[in-house]
Design an enzyme around this catalytic site. Sequence first.
Site, PDB file in Angstrom:
ATOM      1  N   LYS A 199      28.797  41.442  30.025  1.00  0.00           N
ATOM      2  CA  LYS A 199      28.643  41.677  28.587  1.00  0.00           C
ATOM      3  C   LYS A 199      27.614  40.728  27.927  1.00  0.00           C
ATOM      4  O   LYS A 199      26.431  40.976  28.060  1.00  0.00           O
ATOM      5  CB  LYS A 199      30.013  41.688  27.923  1.00  0.00           C
ATOM      6  CG  LYS A 199      30.843  42.854  28.518  1.00  0.00           C
ATOM      7  CD  LYS A 199      32.139  43.196  27.825  1.00  0.00           C
ATOM      8  CE  LYS A 199      32.686  44.500  28.391  1.00  0.00           C
ATOM      9  NZ  LYS A 199      33.948  44.395  29.100  1.00  0.00           N
ATOM     10  N   TYR A 231      42.146  44.432  32.375  1.00  0.00           N
ATOM     11  CA  TYR A 231      41.138  45.345  32.912  1.00  0.00           C
ATOM     12  C   TYR A 231      40.057  44.511  33.584  1.00  0.00           C
ATOM     13  O   TYR A 231      39.549  43.551  33.004  1.00  0.00           O
ATOM     14  CB  TYR A 231      40.518  46.195  31.794  1.00  0.00           C
ATOM     15  CG  TYR A 231      39.468  47.158  32.307  1.00  0.00           C
ATOM     16  CD1 TYR A 231      39.821  48.240  33.109  1.00  0.00           C
ATOM     17  CD2 TYR A 231      38.115  46.976  32.006  1.00  0.00           C
ATOM     18  CE1 TYR A 231      38.853  49.119  33.591  1.00  0.00           C
ATOM     19  CE2 TYR A 231      37.147  47.861  32.481  1.00  0.00           C
ATOM     20  CZ  TYR A 231      37.523  48.925  33.269  1.00  0.00           C
ATOM     21  OH  TYR A 231      36.561  49.790  33.738  1.00  0.00           O
ATOM     22  N   ASP A 285      38.422  36.019  34.960  1.00  0.00           N
ATOM     23  CA  ASP A 285      37.557  37.130  34.549  1.00  0.00           C
ATOM     24  C   ASP A 285      37.164  36.906  33.088  1.00  0.00           C
ATOM     25  O   ASP A 285      37.920  37.196  32.163  1.00  0.00           O
ATOM     26  CB  ASP A 285      38.277  38.472  34.722  1.00  0.00           C
ATOM     27  CG  ASP A 285      37.370  39.649  34.381  1.00  0.00           C
ATOM     28  OD1 ASP A 285      36.244  39.417  33.901  1.00  0.00           O
ATOM     29  OD2 ASP A 285      37.799  40.802  34.587  1.00  0.00           O
TER      30      ASP A 285
END
Length: 436
Positions: free
Chosen positions: A271, A148, A243
Amino acid sequence: MSPTAPGPRSRAEWRTAARVLVGGVDSPVRSFRGVGGTPVFFAGGRGAYLVDVDGRPYLDLVSSWGANLLGNAPPSVVSAVRQSASRGLTFGAPSPLEHELAERIRRAAPELERLRFVSSGTEAVMSAVRVARGFTGRDKVVKFEGGYHGHSDGLLARAGSGVATHSLPDSAGVPSSIVKETLVARYNDVEGLSELFERQGGSIAAVVVEPVAGNMGVVSPLEGFLPAVSAVAHRHGSLVIADEVITGFRLRRGTVHGALGLSADLVTLGKVVGGGMPVGVYGGRRKVMEMVAPMGPVYQAGTLSGHPVAMAAGAAMLDRLTPSVYRRLESTGAALEEELLGLAEEAHVHRFRIQRMGSMLGLFFTPGPVVDYPTALATDRTRYARFFHAALDRGVYLPPSALETTFVSAAMRPADLARARGAFRAGFARAGRGRG
Ligand SMILES: *Cc1c(COP(=O)(O)O)cnc(C)c1O
């Protein structure tokens, strides 16, 4: 058996929310679609615990999907936010807070020679892909099934089966003309990736990869996989985008892809580096990043990018990330793993495994091993849902979806895990009901 969570106030909030917010939530993973029932609404959180609107505490094993590395409301971060907010919320002009956070990031992750702040991980990866396309003059992007990378159009593709195919969009509203620029390979499958590059390498701008997959449970790269990803991509003149929106500053202070043998040209973060505020980062080799406006022809902008309060939160967060924090995350992660495996055994739930990287745990109701998306999908979601609800009723907040990562925070102490033992025990008892 009527569940005790959510409580009456959560239920009332849910009814109101559902009348004004689509689906009652602002992100689908917060809804309880994956486990049944309706969501718990939270009023606050402190340290290892969240407190719902009925005043009930929950051990927080979602940690805001990884962002809350230090637990809820870490005092130094909250105080930095207060101080920064009192000086002005947004200027629409540069402030020193941006390069102060950028320098902290680069000190820990020197491969981000130049970087840019955005407001989400989605934006970070979307922008990194644009840079890769601008730099290489190519259009196609390779991602791995089950990975994702945010909800930008081209990355909402997964592919059906097979090593790599032209993928079908995972979402309505994504033009097939866009998704056809996305090629999907299988995680941990070097051969499949090599064949894909043999066929289409000349038109591939970049391959984007989570160095440790964290969005199909936790799936670690097999020996040799990540080095092969960068070797194959670079041989064909394609860039590599690591990522690290989840893994960056969670598994260690900085990024993990290098230690795992992946040589990346661009890196994305999010995050943890926002300290609980909306922040994304993309960066990498200076020559590549200087493609970005105002230095180069790749346009990317943001009214609230580098938001002063978010930058202050991120800097305060990074200042707390000492080696002892990572030691605690590792020992807490290991303790939770051991505890859960022991309780599963005790309840005779044998088709259960945990795949852990530090403070990231993938709980799978399957014998596994889980090495890619198809093997991740083998997890028994019904069992997970039962486990989830039994634990929730007894004050443990797990991800409301079988394929999401369970995150421990540095605020957790052995006593917190001990207090949760009854909840986990009940979880396995309920999960184990029915077929073997
Ligand atoms: C969460 C996540 C994103 C998207 O970040 P948002 O801030 O939710 O947009 C991108 N990549 C990975 C690996 C993620 O885990």
